[in-house]
Design an enzyme around this catalytic site. Structure first.
Site, PDB file in Angstrom:
ATOM      1  N   GLN A  31      11.905  -4.148 -24.529  1.00  0.00           N
ATOM      2  CA  GLN A  31      11.018  -3.037 -24.848  1.00  0.00           C
ATOM      3  C   GLN A  31      11.615  -2.225 -25.992  1.00  0.00           C
ATOM      4  OE1 GLN A  31      11.409   0.436 -22.497  1.00  0.00           O
ATOM      5  NE2 GLN A  31       9.224   0.565 -22.113  1.00  0.00           N
ATOM      6  N   GLY A  32      10.890  -2.121 -27.084  1.00  0.00           N
ATOM      7  CA  GLY A  32      11.373  -1.353 -28.231  1.00  0.00           C
ATOM      8  C   GLY A  32      10.599  -0.058 -28.381  1.00  0.00           C
ATOM      9  N   SER A  42      12.473   3.399 -27.666  1.00  0.00           N
ATOM     10  CA  SER A  42      13.422   4.436 -28.107  1.00  0.00           C
ATOM     11  C   SER A  42      14.025   4.102 -29.464  1.00  0.00           C
ATOM     12  CB  SER A  42      14.558   4.561 -27.105  1.00  0.00           C
ATOM     13  OG  SER A  42      14.049   4.816 -25.830  1.00  0.00           O
ATOM     14  N   GLU A  89       3.669  -0.232 -14.433  1.00  0.00           N
ATOM     15  CA  GLU A  89       4.994  -0.146 -13.842  1.00  0.00           C
ATOM     16  C   GLU A  89       4.895   0.463 -12.452  1.00  0.00           C
ATOM     17  OE1 GLU A  89       7.782   2.317 -15.748  1.00  0.00           O
ATOM     18  OE2 GLU A  89       9.466   1.033 -15.230  1.00  0.00           O
ATOM     19  N   GLU A 112      15.250  15.332 -16.687  1.00  0.00           N
ATOM     20  CA  GLU A 112      14.762  16.611 -17.223  1.00  0.00           C
ATOM     21  C   GLU A 112      13.308  16.454 -17.660  1.00  0.00           C
ATOM     22  OE1 GLU A 112      17.750  15.214 -18.122  1.00  0.00           O
ATOM     23  OE2 GLU A 112      18.826  16.525 -16.746  1.00  0.00           O
TER      24      GLU A 112
HETATM   25  C1  LIG Z   1      20.413   1.878 -19.231  1.00  0.00           C
HETATM   26  C2  LIG Z   1      19.340   2.255 -20.173  1.00  0.00           C
HETATM   27  C3  LIG Z   1      18.410   1.316 -20.537  1.00  0.00           C
HETATM   28  C4  LIG Z   1      17.412   1.634 -21.447  1.00  0.00           C
HETATM   29  N1  LIG Z   1      16.549   0.658 -21.816  1.00  0.00           N
HETATM   30  C5  LIG Z   1      15.636   0.933 -22.775  1.00  0.00           C
HETATM   31  C6  LIG Z   1      14.781  -0.095 -23.261  1.00  0.00           C
HETATM   32  O1  LIG Z   1      14.830  -1.229 -22.806  1.00  0.00           O
HETATM   33  N2  LIG Z   1      13.902   0.196 -24.215  1.00  0.00           N
HETATM   34  C7  LIG Z   1      13.791   1.454 -24.739  1.00  0.00           C
HETATM   35  O2  LIG Z   1      12.963   1.671 -25.598  1.00  0.00           O
HETATM   36  N3  LIG Z   1      14.587   2.451 -24.312  1.00  0.00           N
HETATM   37  C8  LIG Z   1      15.514   2.223 -23.344  1.00  0.00           C
HETATM   38  N4  LIG Z   1      16.350   3.218 -22.913  1.00  0.00           N
HETATM   39  C9  LIG Z   1      16.268   4.514 -23.582  1.00  0.00           C
HETATM   40  C10 LIG Z   1      15.780   5.674 -22.771  1.00  0.00           C
HETATM   41  O3  LIG Z   1      14.408   5.584 -22.569  1.00  0.00           O
HETATM   42  C11 LIG Z   1      16.205   6.941 -23.519  1.00  0.00           C
HETATM   43  O4  LIG Z   1      17.593   6.996 -23.540  1.00  0.00           O
HETATM   44  C12 LIG Z   1      15.650   8.178 -22.866  1.00  0.00           C
HETATM   45  O5  LIG Z   1      14.255   8.249 -23.020  1.00  0.00           O
HETATM   46  C13 LIG Z   1      16.281   9.445 -23.479  1.00  0.00           C
HETATM   47  O6  LIG Z   1      16.222   9.469 -24.857  1.00  0.00           O
HETATM   48  P1  LIG Z   1      17.543   9.768 -25.707  1.00  0.00           P
HETATM   49  O7  LIG Z   1      18.572   8.801 -25.289  1.00  0.00           O
HETATM   50  O8  LIG Z   1      17.174   9.810 -27.131  1.00  0.00           O
HETATM   51  O9  LIG Z   1      18.031  11.197 -25.238  1.00  0.00           O
HETATM   52  P2  LIG Z   1      17.473  12.598 -25.769  1.00  0.00           P
HETATM   53  O10 LIG Z   1      16.005  12.583 -25.750  1.00  0.00           O
HETATM   54  O11 LIG Z   1      18.148  12.945 -27.047  1.00  0.00           O
HETATM   55  O12 LIG Z   1      17.993  13.536 -24.600  1.00  0.00           O
HETATM   56  C14 LIG Z   1      19.292  14.168 -24.581  1.00  0.00           C
HETATM   57  C15 LIG Z   1      19.269  15.190 -23.446  1.00  0.00           C
HETATM   58  O13 LIG Z   1      18.296  16.183 -23.749  1.00  0.00           O
HETATM   59  C16 LIG Z   1      17.367  16.309 -22.693  1.00  0.00           C
HETATM   60  N5  LIG Z   1      16.044  16.624 -23.230  1.00  0.00           N
HETATM   61  C17 LIG Z   1      15.390  16.041 -24.266  1.00  0.00           C
HETATM   62  N6  LIG Z   1      14.182  16.567 -24.412  1.00  0.00           N
HETATM   63  C18 LIG Z   1      14.041  17.515 -23.471  1.00  0.00           C
HETATM   64  C19 LIG Z   1      13.012  18.409 -23.093  1.00  0.00           C
HETATM   65  N7  LIG Z   1      11.811  18.419 -23.717  1.00  0.00           N
HETATM   66  N8  LIG Z   1      13.211  19.205 -22.035  1.00  0.00           N
HETATM   67  C20 LIG Z   1      14.406  19.216 -21.365  1.00  0.00           C
HETATM   68  N9  LIG Z   1      15.407  18.402 -21.684  1.00  0.00           N
HETATM   69  C21 LIG Z   1      15.237  17.560 -22.720  1.00  0.00           C
HETATM   70  C22 LIG Z   1      17.399  14.956 -22.010  1.00  0.00           C
HETATM   71  O14 LIG Z   1      16.945  15.053 -20.673  1.00  0.00           O
HETATM   72  C23 LIG Z   1      18.846  14.571 -22.114  1.00  0.00           C
HETATM   73  O15 LIG Z   1      19.553  15.160 -21.064  1.00  0.00           O
HETATM   74  C24 LIG Z   1      17.340   2.934 -21.993  1.00  0.00           C
HETATM   75  C25 LIG Z   1      18.270   3.897 -21.597  1.00  0.00           C
HETATM   76  C26 LIG Z   1      19.265   3.572 -20.702  1.00  0.00           C
HETATM   77  C27 LIG Z   1      20.245   4.642 -20.312  1.00  0.00           C
END
Ligand SMILES: Cc1cc2nc3c(=O)[nH]c(=O)nc-3n(C[C@H](O)[C@H](O)[C@H](O)COP(=O)(O)OP(=O)(O)OC[C@H]3O[C@@H](n4cnc5c(N)ncnc54)[C@H](O)[C@@H]3O)c2cc1C
Lengths: 409, 373
Positions: free
Chosen positions: A139-140, A142, A258, A393
């Site tokens: 899944q692409g 993020s 899902e 969050e």
């Molecule tokens: C093990 C694992 C597998 C994954 N697999 C996939 C995958 O297959 N495909 C894919 O596309 N993605 C995948 N992801 C990505 C995942 O969906 C993202 O990491 C997640 O959505 C958070 O985005 P970010 O990492 O950019 O964190 P950020 O969005 O930068 O968040 C950083 C912190 O800020 C907080 N935050 C951000 N916005 C808000 C808000 N509006 N209110 C309050 N708090 C906030 C977050 O909760 C977090 O604590 C995976 C992640 C993990 C850990």
């Protein structure tokens, strides 16, 4: 003829019963309780080739035996049976603690999506490979700069004849290095009136020039997801799902599959259910300053709190079947499930480490580690679910806004 | 022990929930709750009569004693709505008194009292003592045989709705063994009751001096059943109290959400701040978990072993959830939250009351540790 995922028809209870018995016997005979290395508890944890190969073979074997995709249309490679048959097979897997199904994104997201809004050609091309684990999907969504704010995804897709040309990068791509295809959210129109309207949704091949994956090492020390780079990568335009500009709606639709609301379920499970009772067994066998941990009143109280929480979550899941008990906030529990379960899993694993005294300091690989380091690794891995799939969050925001009616801003 | 209770919901529960929701909302608007808080009796006798007319007092009484022949599980949805709207009255006391007679009474007593209770005659229990113990078998009050009958001595506390009750069932020791005795209103000396000052002003509670009270021998409940009756009362009280708590928690969350959706500061609706949003969600999920446990406890109540576990789990979670939701409700109303006028205090006080009676979260967890670990 295209089906909508679930074949309707009368279920013959006797046939169903026989099927269930056969499934039970099959899993009893075929589940290997100890392959000699640690199996992943979730599809996000698949970190070594050994784990990957084992699970791919396992999924294939289950499919060939007729216990995966049993309710998907037979002309696409499914079993053509009623959903009740697949559910019986999935129950048997649970009973025998079968390993997880590897191809999670394919089974839970792509397959149902194809049967919902894909063409017959899409289904013919992809469904069988999804079920057999021949074609691994990823899944692409993020991107390095756009995670929680998924609607702001910037990977560019530009139409050129029968193709789209991709430039940009995706990250945290689970099984990205193994995947043959990706479901991809990309920006086709940077000038759209709002950020969501400029997005489109694609089925993108991964093994093509211009696509490169770089494994990322996880906090556990293992590998399992990648950053994926697209440099003038050309994908066929017939991989577009929905219309250009409808990518956000399609992505949101996949979330419904899902949760199993639409599309019929392929079956199996991609996360092993957490067994809260296992922590009790752990406390029973451990000592603290010469006495069983179980005798420590502080630890006992903490354990009971976890048992109450586990039981309450189980009951909340069961409550879906009792409409009058959900009348006032009909979607409240469905939308809260992820937050409640994933945070619980994280905390109970964390607690299990504290039960271990000095041995809480060991990690996977040390011969003295309690349960081979399962709990410590489990705690670290538990963040995959409190971060992935929308962070806790963000889940709080969703529940506050969609269930409790609080304003976005 | 791996059966910790299962969910179930009967048609009767559903029907009663619908009726009770409407009834409590209509009969107990907040102005009336506030007015009754100032009233000496503390409830509206006409509303009580209507509840009796609806058959609510007869629900868990067997048909043989002119009841509806349903179970305690069917009282739960009613109690829940009463807790939600602070509907005042001796429903909890009377329902428990009926259970005490049902489990602990002689056949003659059942035939005599249960039909009366089913018809709306108020009764209550006098179990607590100076020690403040939650253990209902820790009794020091006494009943001694005399020529006139049983002479009672000692003091009881937290006797709910005593001023309205036609009978009080008190726990005493007879020859050092636990027993229950029925005291008729007419047998109470003039100053036997003292109204207690309790944290929850929507309820009425009394101290009862037993000294000088003599009851006929026929007022003694079946001594062989006394301990079973006390154990049953303990669990019933906790189940019904959990129902009230769930209703209260639901309403304090809704009450607070209304404020969060309307109050503005810094040009924004305060409900848009995550510092208020996220704890509100935690309050909500805590409530839903308590409610799931509540209906599992109701459904499993009569199962040996499981009923006790499910009930204690429900009360433990409900206590925690109510305290949190109501505590945050005060804080989230700012200065207004500190006023008597703001309803947040009613809920917080109610939560403190419920924790104080029949065991709080920690107490039930301690009992559970021995049951499930
Ligand atoms: C093990 C694992 C597998 C994954 N697999 C996939 C995958 O297959 N495909 C894919 O596309 N993605 C995948 N992801 C990505 C995942 O969906 C993202 O990491 C997640 O959505 C958070 O985005 P970010 O990492 O950019 O964190 P950020 O969005 O930068 O968040 C950083 C912190 O800020 C907080 N935050 C951000 N916005 C808000 C808000 N509006 N209110 C309050 N708090 C906030 C977050 O909760 C977090 O604590 C995976 C992640 C993990 C850990």
């Amino acid at each position: 003829m295209k089906h909508d995922g679930v074949l309707m028809g009368k279920v013959n209870p006797q046939e169903l019963d026989e099927f269930a018995k056969e499934a039970d016997a099959w899993f009893a005979a075929n589940v290997n309780p100890d392959p000699g290395f640690m199996l992943p508890l979730t599809f996000m944890e698949v970190g070594t080739d050994q784990q990957f190969d084992f699970l791919r073979d396992w999924q294939n074997k289950v499919y060939e035996a007729g216990y995966l995709g049993a309710a998907w249309p037979s002309e696409y490679g499914g079993g053509g049976l009623d959903q009740a048959f697949q559910d019986a097979a999935t129950d048997a897997m649970r009973r025998h603690h079968a390993p997880i199904m590897l191809n999670a994104i394919g089974l839970n997201w792509t397959g149902p999506l194809l049967m919902d809004i894909g063409t017959e050609a899409h289904c013919k091309k992809h469904i069988k490979g999804i079920l057999s684990a021949e074609d691994i999907w990823c899944q692409g969504f993020s991107e390095p700069d756009n995670g929680s704010d998924l609607g702001n995804a910037q990977l560019r897709a530009v139409r050129d004849g029968d193709e789209y040309v991709l430039n940009g990068s995706k990250i945290w791509t689970t099984q990205g290095n193994y995947a043959k295809y990706m479901i991809l959210l990309a920006r086709t129109n940077p000038d759209a009136p709002n950020k969501y309207a400029g997005l489109s949704f694609f089925l993108a091949p991964m093994k093509i020039p211009g696509v490169e994956t770089r494994p990322i090492r996880k906090l556990t020390g293992e590998y399992g997801f990648t950053q994926t780079f697209f440099t003038d990568a050309r994908i066929p335009a017939d991989g577009l799902m929905g219309k250009e500009g409808e990518g956000w709606q399609v992505a949101m639709k996949t979330l419904e599959y899902e949760r199993g609301v639409h599309g019929g379920q392929a079956g199996g499970y991609v996360l092993l259910p957490l067994d809260a009772f296992a922590v009790i067994d752990l406390a029973r066998k451990l000592q603290r300053d010469g006495a069983p941990v179980m005798d420590d009143p502080v630890m006992r109280d903490a354990l009971v709190e976890f048992m109450i929480e586990a039981q309450s979550l189980k009951l909340c899941q069961a409550r879906g079947a009792f409409a009058p008990l959900n009348e006032e906030r009909p979607f409240g529990l469905a939308l809260s499930g992820k937050l409640m379960w994933t945070e619980f899993a994280r905390r109970i694993n964390e607690f299990a480490i504290t039960l271990q005294g000095t041995k809480g300091g060991y990690y996977v690989g040390d011969p003295n580690a309690v349960d081979h380091g399962l709990w410590t690794r489990g705690y670290l891995n538990a963040f995959s679910a409190t971060i992935g799939g929308g962070t806790s969050e963000i889940q709080h925001n969703i529940i506050a806004e969609h269930v409790l009616g609080l304003p976005k801003r | 022990m791996d059966n910790l209770g299962q969910l179930g919901f009967s048609e009767a529960q559903g029907d009663l929930m619908e009726v009770a929701k409407r009834f409590c909302r209509e009969q107990s608007p907040m102005q009336k709750v506030r007015a009754l808080m100032e009233d000496d009796l503390g409830h509206d006798p006409d509303v009580w009569d209507e509840m009796a007319a609806l058959g609510w007092l007869s629900i868990a009484i067997p048909e043989a004693y002119e009841g509806a022949g349903l179970g305690v599980a069917e009282i739960v949805p009613i109690m829940e709505q009463m807790g939600r709207y602070f509907l005042a009255g001796p429903f909890f006391s009377t329902s428990l008194a009926a259970q005490a007679i049902l489990v602990g009474g002689t056949e003659a007593q059942k035939q005599d009292y249960l039909p009366k209770i089913a018809g709306g005659s108020v009764a209550t229990l006098a179990l607590s003592e100076q020690s403040g113990n939650w253990d209902l078998t820790a009794i020091t009050a006494r009943a001694s045989h005399t020529d006139q009958g049983l002479a009672l001595s000692g003091e009881k506390f937290f006797v709910r709705d005593a001023a309205a009750a036609n009978w009080i069932i008190a726990s005493v020791l007879v020859d050092d063994k636990p027993a229950l005795v029925l005291i008729a209103k007419d047998d109470l000396p003039k100053d036997a009751l003292r109204r207690e000052v309790i944290i929850d002003e929507t309820k009425r509670s009394f101290a009862l001096t037993l000294d000088g009270i003599t009851v006929p021998k026929s007022a003694l409940l079946d001594m062989a059943q006394a301990e079973a009756a006390l154990a049953h009362i303990h669990l019933c009280a906790n189940l019904l109290s959990t129902a009230e708590i769930c209703g209260g928690t639901q309403n304090v969350i809704d009450y607070t959400l209304d404020y969060l959706r309307t109050r503005k500061q810094f040009g924004r609706t305060i409900g848009s701040y995550q510092a208020l949003k996220h704890p509100s969600v935690d309050a909500y999920t805590g409530y839903e978990r308590a409610r799931s446990l509540l209906y599992s406890a109701a459904h499993s109540f009569n199962e040996q072993g499981t009923g006790e576990i499910a009930t204690r789990m429900a009360k433990a979670q409900a206590d925690k959830a109510y305290a949190y939701a109501a505590d945050r409700a005060i804080q989230f109303h700012g200065g207004f939250g500190f006023t008597y006028e703001c309803d947040a205090q009613l809920y917080r006080r109610s939560a403190i009351w419920h924790a104080s009676q029949y065991g709080d979260a920690a107490y039930h967890r301690k009992k559970l540790a021995d049951l499930i670990l």
